[in-house]
Design a protein around this motif. Structure first.
Motif, PDB file in Angstrom:
ATOM      1  N   THR A 222      -8.989   6.067  -0.428  1.00 34.94           N
ATOM      2  CA  THR A 222      -8.963   5.669   0.983  1.00 34.94           C
ATOM      3  C   THR A 222     -10.243   4.991   1.456  1.00 34.94           C
ATOM      4  OG1 THR A 222      -9.689   7.879   1.659  1.00 34.94           O
ATOM      5  CG2 THR A 222      -7.302   7.470   1.585  1.00 34.94           C
ATOM      6  N   SER A 223     -11.270   5.004   0.631  1.00 38.88           N
ATOM      7  CA  SER A 223     -12.523   4.323   0.975  1.00 38.88           C
ATOM      8  C   SER A 223     -12.523   2.939   0.337  1.00 38.88           C
ATOM      9  CB  SER A 223     -13.723   5.123   0.459  1.00 38.88           C
ATOM     10  OG  SER A 223     -14.892   4.316   0.445  1.00 38.88           O
TER      11      SER A 223
ATOM     12  N   LEU B  72      -5.227   0.167  -1.409  1.00 39.49           N
ATOM     13  CA  LEU B  72      -5.559  -0.145  -0.016  1.00 39.49           C
ATOM     14  C   LEU B  72      -5.190  -1.584   0.345  1.00 39.49           C
ATOM     15  CD1 LEU B  72      -9.049   1.491   0.605  1.00 39.49           C
ATOM     16  CD2 LEU B  72      -6.915   2.016   1.779  1.00 39.49           C
TER      17      LEU B  72
ATOM     18  N   GLN C 167       0.841  -1.203   0.000  1.00 37.39           N
ATOM     19  CA  GLN C 167       0.000   0.000   0.000  1.00 37.39           C
ATOM     20  C   GLN C 167       0.874   1.251   0.000  1.00 37.39           C
ATOM     21  OE1 GLN C 167      -3.194   0.268   2.904  1.00 37.39           O
ATOM     22  NE2 GLN C 167      -3.162   2.481   2.822  1.00 37.39           N
TER      23      GLN C 167
END
Length: 194
Positions: A174-175, A71, A65
């Motif tokens: 980031t989600s 992610l 990452q």
């Protein structure tokens, strides 16, 4: 789904969280050097429980990452789904933890961690025209799990669909919900169940 029923979603979630947390900051210390884990092979995971596997591979995903912007939780979830925690035939024999074929829709991409020649041939099921068929395919063979992870991330970052990136917007997302939606909408898997 059956794997989740068998092991329990809560146990899987806990193992993932612990594996990533321990990999990122073991004992509350600094980010570990994962150079000692670079040679980790899927065969090393064969007789381990899922929580121990996640703890073992967690550092590889957090390190990836940092390098790739993909992610760790999303890549780790794909590792679990696609290789049964590194215990599938393809993972055990070829350290291929993501079902990466020799040729992926004619795509090439920068930063591939594959040597360009090592392959493992096996039968697999493909979803074509609304039904599953059995085909023999050549899959990429890697020297270790870290190379499999790196190649998978390089693919997600560089695969093209015509003149556009197949998974545009994935890098740095980031989600996890948005990340998996980008992967799904990019046509990552042919299976409607993926």
């Amino acid at each position: 789904y059956n794997l989740y029923k068998k092991v329990g979603v809560d146990k899987i979630s806990q193992a993932i969280a612990e594996g990533l947390i321990n990999a990122a900051v073991p004992g509350g210390g600094s980010i570990p050097d994962v150079s000692d884990k670079v040679s980790l092979k899927a065969s090393d995971l064969k007789n381990m429980g899922v929580a121990d596997i996640i703890k073992k591979v967690g550092a590889l995903f957090t390190d990836d990452q940092k390098r790739s912007g993909i992610l760790a939780s999303v890549s780790l979830a794909q590792f679990i789904l696609e290789s049964d925690y590194g215990r599938s035939e393809l993972a055990q024999v070829a350290n291929n933890c993501f079902g990466m074929k020799r040729s992926l829709s004619g795509n090439t991409w920068p930063g591939s961690a594959w040597d360009g020649k090592s392959v493992y041939k096996k039968t697999t099921k493909e979803h074509v025209n609304g039904k599953y068929i059995t085909v023999t395919a050549e899959f990429r063979k890697y020297p270790d799990i870290a190379k499999s992870i790196a190649d998978h991330s390089a693919y997600l970052l560089g695969a093209m669909n015509g003149k556009k990136k197949r998974y545009a917007g994935l890098e740095g997302e980031t989600s996890y919900k948005k990340a998996i939606t980008i992967i799904k909408n990019g046509g990552y898997a042919t299976s409607p169940d993926y």
